[in-house]
Write a protein that holds these residues in place. Sequence first.
Motif, PDB file in Angstrom:
ATOM      1  N   LEU A 265       0.834  -1.212   0.000  1.00 23.33           N
ATOM      2  CA  LEU A 265       0.000   0.000   0.000  1.00 23.33           C
ATOM      3  C   LEU A 265       0.868   1.261   0.000  1.00 23.33           C
ATOM      4  O   LEU A 265       0.566   2.231  -0.699  1.00 23.33           O
ATOM      5  N   SER A 268       2.224   1.913  -3.375  1.00 22.48           N
ATOM      6  CA  SER A 268       1.234   2.435  -4.321  1.00 22.48           C
ATOM      7  C   SER A 268       0.956   3.909  -4.050  1.00 22.48           C
ATOM      8  O   SER A 268       0.816   4.697  -4.979  1.00 22.48           O
ATOM      9  N   SER A 269       0.917   4.289  -2.750  1.00 18.22           N
ATOM     10  CA  SER A 269       0.704   5.706  -2.433  1.00 18.22           C
ATOM     11  C   SER A 269       1.864   6.558  -2.943  1.00 18.22           C
ATOM     12  O   SER A 269       1.661   7.624  -3.514  1.00 18.22           O
ATOM     13  N   PHE A 272       1.794   6.920  -6.577  1.00 22.27           N
ATOM     14  CA  PHE A 272       0.710   7.826  -6.942  1.00 22.27           C
ATOM     15  C   PHE A 272       1.143   9.278  -6.772  1.00 22.27           C
ATOM     16  O   PHE A 272       0.825  10.132  -7.604  1.00 22.27           O
ATOM     17  N   LEU A 273       1.896   9.563  -5.708  1.00 21.51           N
ATOM     18  CA  LEU A 273       2.340  10.940  -5.465  1.00 21.51           C
ATOM     19  C   LEU A 273       3.530  11.312  -6.346  1.00 21.51           C
ATOM     20  O   LEU A 273       3.910  12.465  -6.401  1.00 21.51           O
ATOM     21  N   GLY A 285       0.731   0.626  -8.299  1.00 22.64           N
ATOM     22  CA  GLY A 285       0.452   2.007  -7.930  1.00 22.64           C
ATOM     23  C   GLY A 285       0.733   2.966  -9.082  1.00 22.64           C
ATOM     24  O   GLY A 285      -0.028   3.888  -9.362  1.00 22.64           O
ATOM     25  N   GLU A 350       1.075   4.066   5.763  1.00 28.03           N
ATOM     26  CA  GLU A 350       1.019   5.502   5.461  1.00 28.03           C
ATOM     27  C   GLU A 350      -0.283   6.047   6.029  1.00 28.03           C
ATOM     28  O   GLU A 350      -1.238   5.311   6.233  1.00 28.03           O
TER      29      GLU A 350
END
Lengths: 352, 505
Positions: A265, A268-269, A272-273, A285, A350
């Motif tokens: 996770l 992937s965050s 994404f950022l 991600g 996160e």
Amino acid sequence: MSNTNEKAPENLTSIAEVEDAKLAATTEQSKSQSRIVLERFLRHKPAMVSAVVLVLVTLLAFTSIGFGPVPGWWKQSYLDAGSVVNGGKPTFSLLPTWLGGSGIAWGDHPFGQDSVGKDYFALVMNGTQKSIIIGVVVGLVGTFLGAVIGAVAGYFRGWVDEVLMRITDLFIVIPLLVLAAVLGQIAGRGSTSIIALAVVLGLVTWTGLARLVRGEILSLREREYVSAAQAMGSRTSRVIFKHLLPNTIGVIVVNATFAIAGAILLESSLSFLGFGVQQPESSLGLLISQYQNAFLTRPWLFWWPGMTIVVIALAVNFLGDGLRDAFDPRQTGKRRRRRAGLFAMPTRKEKP
Amino acid sequence: MLKFILKRLGSAVGVLFAASLLLYVLVINSGDPLGDLRESNAKNREYLMQQRIDYMNLEQPWYLRYITWLGGVGRCFVGSCDLGKNVNGIEVTGLLANAASSTLRLVLLATIIAAILGIAIGVLTAVRQYSGLDYLVTFLTFLFFSLPVFWAAVLLKEYMAIGYNNWLEDPQISIGTSILIGVVVGLALQMLLAGSLKRRGLTFIITAVFVPLLLQYSVWLNFYRYPQMGPAILVVLTLLLALSATAMTVGLKEKKVLYPALITVVLVLGMYYATFWLLQDANTWLLVIGGALAVAVPALIGKFMGGRLSKAAASVSALVGFVGAGLTVLDHIFRAWPGFLDLKGRPIATIGSSTANLGGGYWDSFLDNATQLLLPTIVLAIISLASYSRYTRSSMLEVQQQDYIRTARSKGLSERTVIFRHAFRNALIPIATIAAFDFAGLIGGAVVTETVFGWKGMGDLFITGLHAIDPAPVMAFFLVTGTAAVLFNLLADIVYALLDPRIRV
């Protein structure tokens, strides 16, 4: 000390001998601790289902497009662009014809195609491979660091403990996502390898486990068998790795599992950022962030990687839950009497 | 205790200092702050580069830059903070103030909702361990733990917000849909209320019949565009709340609690008419003072009428008063809704924290803020809710095994007293500390959520700062989150020691 048990042979004199004889007479095998844990784990239905799902997903991801030099059975490559068929819609279907679907079909592009005609199934499988690798590497690095640092701090106490725990605090005070983003950016500039990113993420996710292991070791080190080992002149490293750490294996394994889900996770965050995996490497991600603007025209580009992340993370979390129940020493009997306390929970690494 | 706090504060300051140094070095080494200018073709490239070097003091070595920054932070203690300038030469102190207030607005509501709902769900699932409800909630919490936030947020945006806005153009619910909704709500409700098979069946049938009728009636009224409540429904709802709150705390037989609650219901009705014109054009202060009075006055009534149960009476009455005031406000919101729809045709927003140039009165901007907050709050609340309910559940299960719970049961206390007086209050102790951690973490910002919803908060400050290799905003972000983490950690320990007499510090 006459025997009180009528079934026991007459000529035994001590309670221990009576008990031994009784044990020998029964057909039940006594079980080792690991055997008990394994049996409890195998009885945990959600964990078993998750294990099967996880194995299937992993097999699918690694055999379909192949890994490294080994070719897979899936004919299209995730690198080749092609002609877009039928707007790139997924050909995968489960709806039978009599319900208005097109029958159970796999098709040429089960997950559809993106705007330049790349086969999305191959892309998602590639991303899944990378996400699984990242999760496992982060889990291994973080768990190793956390266990060793926690064990050393708990065993030596005093100034070693003080220094190590302040360093742990240092990493806890900086929000994990921030630290991971900064390090991810540095790792991303150095090389585009996902292994570098995974190792860097592992370097910042050990803190929780270190605290837990330290607490366990602090109480374990006062036991007699540790004094015995020390008295026999065992080296410190042997006491720690042979006698202490194996007894905290429950905490470590359970946390490692949750760490893998958390790492997938977190990656992937970060991707994404824009601080995580960089092109041309890929991960689930990164796929989501690449295609998020295509949601209205090609929603499947958004759905498949997201669903895959959810399935993997959910399965790993349930696996961790099963392991926690299995390692819980307070459990007796067939029925799960109660859950473990607060010692391990699936945690989001996160902050949302 | 004081020695403990001072010692902890001392080590916390040291840790914060070291962490700031580490982060500073990492950030300035994470890339080239002039990278974009080096590649640009602008005619005044040299000038722009020189300007940026001046803003960020790039000609100085890193330790001097860090010391300058630290000196600026140090001046916060004398009341004139100086957190440096960002790449565009804007003072970060001002940026930080805006970002912090925006994030606080986003996070506060989500935390409160998540804590209340999560604790309630946790208690319920612990009391009914291994029931269908427990398994369902367990599965859902695991699902929420495994959800990538940005993915869930984009789905909410696309399906919930845009779907609702489209539907609101012409709100119709077909007969089939309303029956389906009725069945689903009925299934959920029978699971929630539980009981014998007969009771569950009855609950299901009544709900499955009643909900579709209600939905059709609301469509016929055009409720979704012209909602209305009126005093009658207000009284019925507060009355129901007064009865159920009394039943839950001490039981309906205790008149000492029931009567003040009922008096509060009458007071709420009176206040509804008394404040009707005042609230037509309200302001925030009026609402805050009104809310405070709506808690204080009933609490006083309960305290004086409650006798030996004055505590329970005061809290039940205060709750009724507060919810009554809330419903009164809701009535006014309902009245403002059609006018608001004229100003903002697609109410639920997917981006930003407020609509520019909206116009309208107080209630219109109130509704505007609320509809902008809705989606991010749902996303944040759902994820915090999962962990709250999970922690509460395991904490409750832990407590229910204790000897004092068995003692309470064997004394013959009612199950309600055992759960709420003996088990729940002890189970809350670890939750209090977790709430402190959670809030500290959330102040640091819901970095991902803010990005998805285009919210200019702390997370945005951090992300744009890091992308530009600009230490000033990143360090400002860290200053707030790091201090919050340290302070709330300390607070959690102190609260734990105060609540649990077994802990000695």
